[in-house]
Design a protein around this motif. Sequence first.
Motif, PDB file in Angstrom:
ATOM      1  N   GLN A 126       0.851  -1.186   0.000  1.00 41.58           N
ATOM      2  CA  GLN A 126       0.000   0.000   0.000  1.00 41.58           C
ATOM      3  C   GLN A 126       0.887   1.236   0.000  1.00 41.58           C
ATOM      4  OE1 GLN A 126      -3.624  -0.028   2.411  1.00 41.58           O
ATOM      5  NE2 GLN A 126      -2.956   1.885   3.351  1.00 41.58           N
ATOM      6  N   VAL A 127       0.767   2.040  -1.047  1.00 43.06           N
ATOM      7  CA  VAL A 127       1.586   3.232  -1.218  1.00 43.06           C
ATOM      8  C   VAL A 127       0.679   4.447  -1.142  1.00 43.06           C
ATOM      9  CG1 VAL A 127       3.153   4.494  -2.747  1.00 43.06           C
ATOM     10  CG2 VAL A 127       3.244   1.980  -2.647  1.00 43.06           C
ATOM     11  N   SER A 128       1.013   5.397  -0.272  1.00 36.36           N
ATOM     12  CA  SER A 128       0.153   6.568  -0.119  1.00 36.36           C
ATOM     13  C   SER A 128       0.820   7.592   0.773  1.00 36.36           C
ATOM     14  CB  SER A 128      -1.197   6.167   0.496  1.00 36.36           C
ATOM     15  OG  SER A 128      -2.029   7.292   0.664  1.00 36.36           O
ATOM     16  N   ASP A 129       0.470   8.853   0.572  1.00 35.87           N
ATOM     17  CA  ASP A 129       0.792   9.912   1.522  1.00 35.87           C
ATOM     18  C   ASP A 129      -0.451  10.340   2.298  1.00 35.87           C
ATOM     19  OD1 ASP A 129       3.536  10.208   1.295  1.00 35.87           O
ATOM     20  OD2 ASP A 129       3.389  11.537  -0.442  1.00 35.87           O
ATOM     21  N   GLU A 169      -6.684   1.297  -7.128  1.00 36.49           N
ATOM     22  CA  GLU A 169      -6.432   2.724  -6.940  1.00 36.49           C
ATOM     23  C   GLU A 169      -7.655   3.349  -6.286  1.00 36.49           C
ATOM     24  OE1 GLU A 169      -3.594   4.135  -7.564  1.00 36.49           O
ATOM     25  OE2 GLU A 169      -2.623   2.591  -8.783  1.00 36.49           O
ATOM     26  N   LEU A 170      -7.447   4.014  -5.154  1.00 34.88           N
ATOM     27  CA  LEU A 170      -8.517   4.738  -4.465  1.00 34.88           C
ATOM     28  C   LEU A 170      -8.239   6.221  -4.545  1.00 34.88           C
ATOM     29  CD1 LEU A 170      -7.756   2.066  -2.455  1.00 34.88           C
ATOM     30  CD2 LEU A 170      -9.785   2.920  -1.312  1.00 34.88           C
ATOM     31  N   SER A 171      -9.293   6.992  -4.745  1.00 32.83           N
ATOM     32  CA  SER A 171      -9.183   8.446  -4.717  1.00 32.83           C
ATOM     33  C   SER A 171     -10.323   8.983  -3.869  1.00 32.83           C
ATOM     34  CB  SER A 171      -9.261   9.010  -6.145  1.00 32.83           C
ATOM     35  OG  SER A 171      -9.154  10.425  -6.119  1.00 32.83           O
ATOM     36  N   PHE A 172      -9.975   9.474  -2.687  1.00 34.60           N
ATOM     37  CA  PHE A 172     -10.975  10.054  -1.796  1.00 34.60           C
ATOM     38  C   PHE A 172     -11.168  11.524  -2.146  1.00 34.60           C
ATOM     39  CE2 PHE A 172      -8.915   6.767   0.974  1.00 34.60           C
ATOM     40  CZ  PHE A 172      -9.970   5.867   0.916  1.00 34.60           C
ATOM     41  N   ILE A 186     -12.844   4.309  -7.121  1.00 30.54           N
ATOM     42  CA  ILE A 186     -12.010   3.109  -6.994  1.00 30.54           C
ATOM     43  C   ILE A 186     -11.896   2.469  -8.371  1.00 30.54           C
ATOM     44  CG2 ILE A 186     -11.741   0.848  -5.909  1.00 30.54           C
ATOM     45  CD1 ILE A 186     -13.443   1.805  -3.593  1.00 30.54           C
ATOM     46  N   ALA A 187     -10.701   2.035  -8.692  1.00 25.56           N
ATOM     47  CA  ALA A 187     -10.480   1.321  -9.947  1.00 25.56           C
ATOM     48  C   ALA A 187      -9.567   0.129  -9.685  1.00 25.56           C
ATOM     49  CB  ALA A 187      -9.866   2.233 -10.998  1.00 25.56           C
ATOM     50  N   VAL A 188      -9.838  -0.994 -10.374  1.00 26.54           N
ATOM     51  CA  VAL A 188      -8.978  -2.166 -10.324  1.00 26.54           C
ATOM     52  C   VAL A 188      -8.372  -2.359 -11.709  1.00 26.54           C
ATOM     53  CG1 VAL A 188      -8.853  -4.652  -9.932  1.00 26.54           C
ATOM     54  CG2 VAL A 188     -10.335  -3.245  -8.499  1.00 26.54           C
ATOM     55  N   ASN A 189      -7.066  -2.298 -11.767  1.00 23.20           N
ATOM     56  CA  ASN A 189      -6.358  -2.385 -13.049  1.00 23.20           C
ATOM     57  C   ASN A 189      -6.917  -1.391 -14.054  1.00 23.20           C
ATOM     58  OD1 ASN A 189      -4.826  -4.469 -11.937  1.00 23.20           O
ATOM     59  ND2 ASN A 189      -6.166  -6.068 -12.768  1.00 23.20           N
ATOM     60  N   GLY A 190      -7.267  -0.195 -13.541  1.00 23.43           N
ATOM     61  CA  GLY A 190      -7.749   0.882 -14.393  1.00 23.43           C
ATOM     62  C   GLY A 190      -9.232   0.872 -14.670  1.00 23.43           C
ATOM     63  N   LYS A 191      -9.973  -0.162 -14.253  1.00 21.94           N
ATOM     64  CA  LYS A 191     -11.403  -0.261 -14.529  1.00 21.94           C
ATOM     65  C   LYS A 191     -12.187   0.177 -13.290  1.00 21.94           C
ATOM     66  CE  LYS A 191     -10.907  -3.971 -17.919  1.00 21.94           C
ATOM     67  NZ  LYS A 191     -11.308  -5.357 -18.295  1.00 21.94           N
ATOM     68  N   THR A 207      -5.044   9.968  -2.241  1.00 25.02           N
ATOM     69  CA  THR A 207      -4.987   8.801  -3.121  1.00 25.02           C
ATOM     70  C   THR A 207      -4.228   7.677  -2.425  1.00 25.02           C
ATOM     71  OG1 THR A 207      -2.982   9.612  -4.215  1.00 25.02           O
ATOM     72  CG2 THR A 207      -5.108  10.173  -5.225  1.00 25.02           C
ATOM     73  N   VAL A 208      -4.669   6.444  -2.699  1.00 20.59           N
ATOM     74  CA  VAL A 208      -4.053   5.250  -2.137  1.00 20.59           C
ATOM     75  C   VAL A 208      -3.918   4.227  -3.257  1.00 20.59           C
ATOM     76  CG1 VAL A 208      -4.261   3.380  -0.447  1.00 20.59           C
ATOM     77  CG2 VAL A 208      -5.108   5.672   0.124  1.00 20.59           C
ATOM     78  N   SER A 209      -2.748   3.625  -3.380  1.00 23.97           N
ATOM     79  CA  SER A 209      -2.517   2.569  -4.367  1.00 23.97           C
ATOM     80  C   SER A 209      -2.176   1.277  -3.648  1.00 23.97           C
ATOM     81  CB  SER A 209      -1.377   2.970  -5.312  1.00 23.97           C
ATOM     82  OG  SER A 209      -1.101   1.929  -6.234  1.00 23.97           O
ATOM     83  N   ILE A 210      -2.889   0.200  -3.984  1.00 30.35           N
ATOM     84  CA  ILE A 210      -2.694  -1.102  -3.347  1.00 30.35           C
ATOM     85  C   ILE A 210      -2.381  -2.115  -4.441  1.00 30.35           C
ATOM     86  CG2 ILE A 210      -3.728  -2.925  -1.938  1.00 30.35           C
ATOM     87  CD1 ILE A 210      -5.697  -0.708  -0.906  1.00 30.35           C
TER      88      ILE A 210
END
Length: 676
Positions: free
Chosen positions: A473-476, A537-540, A510-515, A482-485
């Motif tokens: 999990q990569v995020s600031d 990919e999450l974007s709050f 939220i997207a999984v593999n861009g979808k 944004t959070v990338s898992i």
Amino acid sequence: MPQLSPLSRRSFLKGLALAGVMSAMTYRPLRARPASATDTTAGRAQQAPLFPQAPLMPQPFAFLPTGSIKASGWLLRQLHIQADGLGGHLDEFWPIVGPDSGWSGGKGESWEDGPYFLDGLVPLAWQLDSPELKAKAMRFIDWTLDHPWENGMFGPRSNDDWWPRMVMLKVLTQYHELTGDARVIPLMTRYFHYQLQALPARPLRDWGRMRWQDELLSVLWLYQRTGDARLLELAQLLKQQGYDWQSMYAHFPFTQKTDADALRKQAGGSDAFMQDLGLQVHGVNVAQALKASPVWSVSSGNVADRDSVHHQLQMLDTYHGLPNGMFSADEHLAGRSPSQGTELCTVVETMFSLQVALAITGAPALGDRLERIAFNALPAALTDDMWAHQYNQQANQVECSLHREPWTTDGPESNLFGLEPNFRCCTANFHQGWPKFANSLWMATTDHGLAAMSYAPCAVTTVVRDVPVRLEQVSDYPFRQTVSITVHPQQAVAFPIRLRIPAWSQGTRIAVNGKPVDVADGFTTIERLWAPGDTIELSFHAEVTTERGYNGALSFTRGALVFALPIEENWVVWRKRGPTNDWQVYPGSRWNIGFRHDTPVSVSEQPVGARPFAGTSAAVKLAMQGRYVPAWKASEGSAEPVPAHAEAATDEAAQTMTLVPYAGAKLRITAFPSLT
């Protein structure tokens, strides 16, 4: 935690040395091979998590075994700061946890401080995989495991108090999950069997009576591993002898700032006050008790028990709530004025209670609360280098100096930054905050999946449906939204991943593999065949939100962060304390600002610094126009209560003010008068 003063606390400690004679019980010495600090069993982090089985009540989530989650990014930097500060060096110069500690075989302090210190040191040492910190922890753990009493008791022989052993049991459960040390379960079993025999004649009292739920956690932990039916008998006995927090909140009587003198009179004297009535309003007891009903529900099977935590939080918010997510308690419940304080022990114990309650209830709102406290109240009470801390923090904190006001029962050192201001408990206990938060970021789900419970950069190593899985999990977050898992199963495997959606985020993507994936409130579940390298990919969406508080005061939040007006800080050494100092902090700028509730706000973002919460390098800033309120002043080093009807200065124009994350301003205003 302290009671009314260091004097009354120390009198209590002295009394422990004269504890009663222990009941006898058959005992055989343990013969298990000792484990060293480096003897961690390979793959311990890949143990399957344990869920309650019948007759225990099911729960939706379970903690992953300690060690399954490793911090990264800014959170790892935060843990290193802790290890480089008091967290990693305290035993080198603070005699309380030094070589003469009673918890390592010495004749020194033998009550709660050693276990408190270990409750944070153990998860920190293994989080960082630090041989030095592990060795420090093993000095205490080896002595504890290798020197049980003949009757099944353990720990220093200078007291037989149940309470400090409740903390040490939490230490041992974490340590066992990390190492598999074969000495732990036999020692805990013998101790619980002894306690089951001894409690009828020597029941829980004072701190142990109020904090019985902390031991119940360890009792249930052991039951899940041994199936020993006597442990369920002990669970019933602890509940029977423990304080009934659920009933207290059913008709919550503490709706005003604590008047200690009035409560003493009502109780019939100081001693009686501290035996019961005063302990009910003691902030740390209240914090630890937030887990009482959920933990008891696992044993009782009662849904009402499980869910009563929400009512308890509602009562605390209504009568004692503060903008930083906490309730006032300095030392006792203190009302809603943002000039009242909250003890650092109360902060970290509330965090742990919320982590436990979140697993048992599955209520996402508890995750929102946990994040607000973790990202605001916790770092606010520590200097940026973690070499000093406060006993009490204030949301409106305009000076840190020697004053008796406005505390309910604490002393004049209460909001100084230092080694052990006011009382030493927080010096030992604050260490659990960040490491345990890291260990609760992800949990297992009852349908054999994984759930993101809080967001911070980390890596998870576990087993899902018999397949080893690693998540990165990569995020600031919370400074960014944004959070990338990335999912790395050893082989493709189908399982659900649940993602907690903060209630403040409207329009989460939220997207999984861009979808794109449909987003639900509370938790969004994504169930699919996960292949190596799949990415979520999450974007709050975080808007600046204005919240109303005490006397209609305005506070400003953005996502999980609370914002405050920083006051220029002048730090003055009060006294040297070995490698650290005790500090007073005096204001160097005006702070009596008010805002309109509809004032426009602009947001700017800067890089997240090496010290993530430092105000000098704030990662997010708010800018808005406010006006000075000359009638709002300080008294005894604290801001007077926020005026309900504030009048701005007529001879000064509006000023552009910059607000920073709450924790970055050690002198600050967080709750502002509302201007008409």
